[in-house]
Design an enzyme around this catalytic site. Structure first.
Site, short mmCIF file in Angstrom:
data_model
loop_
_atom_site.label_atom_id
_atom_site.label_comp_id
_atom_site.label_asym_id
_atom_site.label_seq_id
_atom_site.Cartn_x
_atom_site.Cartn_y
_atom_site.Cartn_z
N GLU A 326 -48.48 24.11 0.93
CA GLU A 326 -49.82 24.49 0.46
C GLU A 326 -50.05 24.01 -0.96
O GLU A 326 -51.15 23.54 -1.30
CB GLU A 326 -49.98 26.02 0.53
CG GLU A 326 -51.37 26.52 0.17
CD GLU A 326 -51.59 26.76 -1.33
OE1 GLU A 326 -52.75 26.87 -1.75
OE2 GLU A 326 -50.58 26.83 -2.06
N GLU A 327 -49.03 24.14 -1.80
CA GLU A 327 -49.21 23.87 -3.23
C GLU A 327 -49.59 22.42 -3.53
O GLU A 327 -50.18 22.15 -4.56
CB GLU A 327 -47.93 24.22 -4.00
CG GLU A 327 -47.55 25.70 -3.99
CD GLU A 327 -48.52 26.57 -4.77
OE1 GLU A 327 -49.54 26.05 -5.28
OE2 GLU A 327 -48.25 27.78 -4.87
N ASP A 354 -52.71 34.94 -0.07
CA ASP A 354 -52.22 33.97 -1.06
C ASP A 354 -52.84 34.24 -2.42
O ASP A 354 -53.45 33.37 -3.04
CB ASP A 354 -52.51 32.54 -0.61
CG ASP A 354 -51.95 31.50 -1.58
OD1 ASP A 354 -51.06 31.85 -2.38
OD2 ASP A 354 -52.42 30.34 -1.55
#
Length: 467
Positions: A326-327, A354
């Site tokens: 995701e990052e 998140d």
């Protein structure tokens, strides 16, 4: 709460429900929702899970050895939690190593500056880069500047991130991190440093992903701590000719395979329909990834576990998705949407945790307008857990934000993020920043949400009148 005690409590509840012939089905669902809330608030399982992840794996940069350790950890943990099915799906991810990052004011006031490389940045030459600084208040000011102001210099974007409960200050400043290198390079800059995208006053820098553009020179990109940004600003007030020296050695190492890790509680009567609750498994490498997003992993895994222990499974399948990478660009989320495109019509609703472990104070939806009031009524039992009814403008969270484009309804369980950007993407993202009671409140909210959605008979998608 121990599993045996949880099972006994659930069984007792179930016996009471089936023994009460006069209880309407919808009321029974609300009773189970309330019981899930109490079970979650009494359990330490979520904190135990995030402790396990941060201690036994720690930082998990996509494509790294620790990333694959996290995948194995997740498979083992989810299997231990009693899910009906646990599996993984491959995700192709770029591999980037941070290396070292040092900065120093050379003149007129020689001092060290605390920096960190932004994710994806190229390195400086081995000898480093020394150049005058040119300061801009924000990305827009840089984009409007004349080339002669910038050429041959190190751009310094000094944009403070304001603090909000909703975290909306991040959206106001993050463009300087993600787009600043391209804007600076187009005007001939040799490097860029930004004030960290954060709300703290600690002398540590916040990392995060930046982007290059095809055909535009790639220049080194770094973030500096807030106190050092203040220091540079004060230097520039005294003398506009400040020279900064940078040494950075990040490396891009091509591509590797990571995985989305998925667990399911199989539905009893509508098993091909899915209620998705997700979080992302990867993290930046500066801290241990506790709030971003170890907390989310623990929240959705524990919520799914509580539902799996009910004596009667809900109608729909509850799917827990721990997304990869995701990052560095929502890669796991995009891969999931692409690979599951044929079954997205069967996704009833999705939500992602998140945003740390702050208490959830509101639930928003993104459903058909004529379903919104009904779904608010259905989830009213969440109000006893401090979760107020919200609006119909949810995005669902980063890794599920693309799903509405495929017609999938989403929900956003809004957390108090007042201090989230004090720790976000820093060495300070560690276990001690998590309040176990607040974490348990999150679990309660996600368990109630997922269960009620799995039992719902409300059509959440707009009715297609074209047929």
């Amino acid at each position: 709460m121990k599993r045996s005690a949880l099972t006994l409590l659930s069984s007792a509840l179930f016996a009471g429900l089936i023994g009460c012939q006069q209880t309407p089905v919808k009321d029974a669902h609300q009773e189970v929702s309330q019981q899930l809330q109490q079970q979650a608030l009494q359990s330490t399982l979520a904190f135990d899970i995030v402790e396990s992840l941060t201690v036994e794996v720690g930082p998990r940069l996509p494509g790294s050895k620790q990333d694959l350790m996290a995948v194995k950890w997740a498979e083992d943990k989810l299997n231990s939690l009693g899910f009906d099915k646990v599996y993984k799906e491959p995700v192709k991810v770029p591999v980037w190593q941070r290396g070292e990052a040092r900065a120093r004011v050379v003149s007129p006031y020689p001092q060290p500056i605390v920096i960190t490389a932004l994710g994806g940045s190229v390195a400086t030459p081995a000898a480093g880069i020394s150049a005058p600084i040119v300061q801009f208040a924000d990305l827009a000011a840089l984009e409007q500047a004349d080339r002669q102001q910038v050429e041959g210099k190190i751009v310094f974007i000094d944009h403070r991130t304001p603090r909000f409960k909703t975290g909306k200050g991040y959206g106001q400043t993050v463009g300087g991190r993600s787009k600043g290198a391209v804007a600076a390079a187009k005007k001939g800059a040799v490097a860029i440093v930004i004030r960290s995208i954060g709300t703290d006053h600690d002398r540590m820098a916040h990392t995060g992903m930046m982007r290059y553009q095809e055909g535009v020179t790639k220049i080194p990109a770094a973030a500096m701590s807030a106190p050092d940004a203040d220091l540079l600003g004060l230097m520039l007030k005294r003398d506009p000719h400040v020279v900064l020296q940078l040494h950075m050695s990040p490396t891009n190492l091509g591509y590797a395979t990571s995985y989305n890790v998925i667990a399911e509680v199989t539905g009893s009567s509508k098993r091909d329909e899915v209620v998705l609750i997700g979080a992302h498994l990867d993290s930046w490498d500066e801290g241990t990834g506790a709030i971003d997003d170890g907390a989310g992993v623990a929240i959705v895994a524990t919520a799914g576990h509580l539902i799996s222990q009910l004596p009667t499974k809900p109608a729909r399948t509850v799917r827990v998705v721990l997304y990869a990478a995701e990052e560095i660009g929502l890669i796991g989320g995009k891969t999931y949407a692409r690979e599951h495109q044929q079954e997205l019509a069967k996704h009833y609703i999705a939500a992602e945790s998140d945003f740390g472990a702050g208490r959830i104070y509101q639930i928003d939806f993104n459903v058909a307008a004529d379903a919104f009031h009904s779904v608010q009524h259905l989830t009213q039992s969440m109000q006893a857990n401090g979760v107020a009814a919200g609006n119909n403008n949810a995005s669902g969270g980063p890794d599920v934000s693309m799903l509405p484009g495929y017609g999938v309804p989403v929900a956003s369980l809004r957390q108090d993020g007042s201090d989230y950007f004090d720790y976000h993407h820093t060495p300070n993202d560690t276990l001690d920043k998590i309040d176990p009671k607040a974490l348990a409140q999150n679990v309660a909210a996600y368990a109630q949400f997922a269960y009620l959605m799995a039992q719902s008979d409300i059509p959440l998608r707009p009715v297609d009148t074209s047929k």
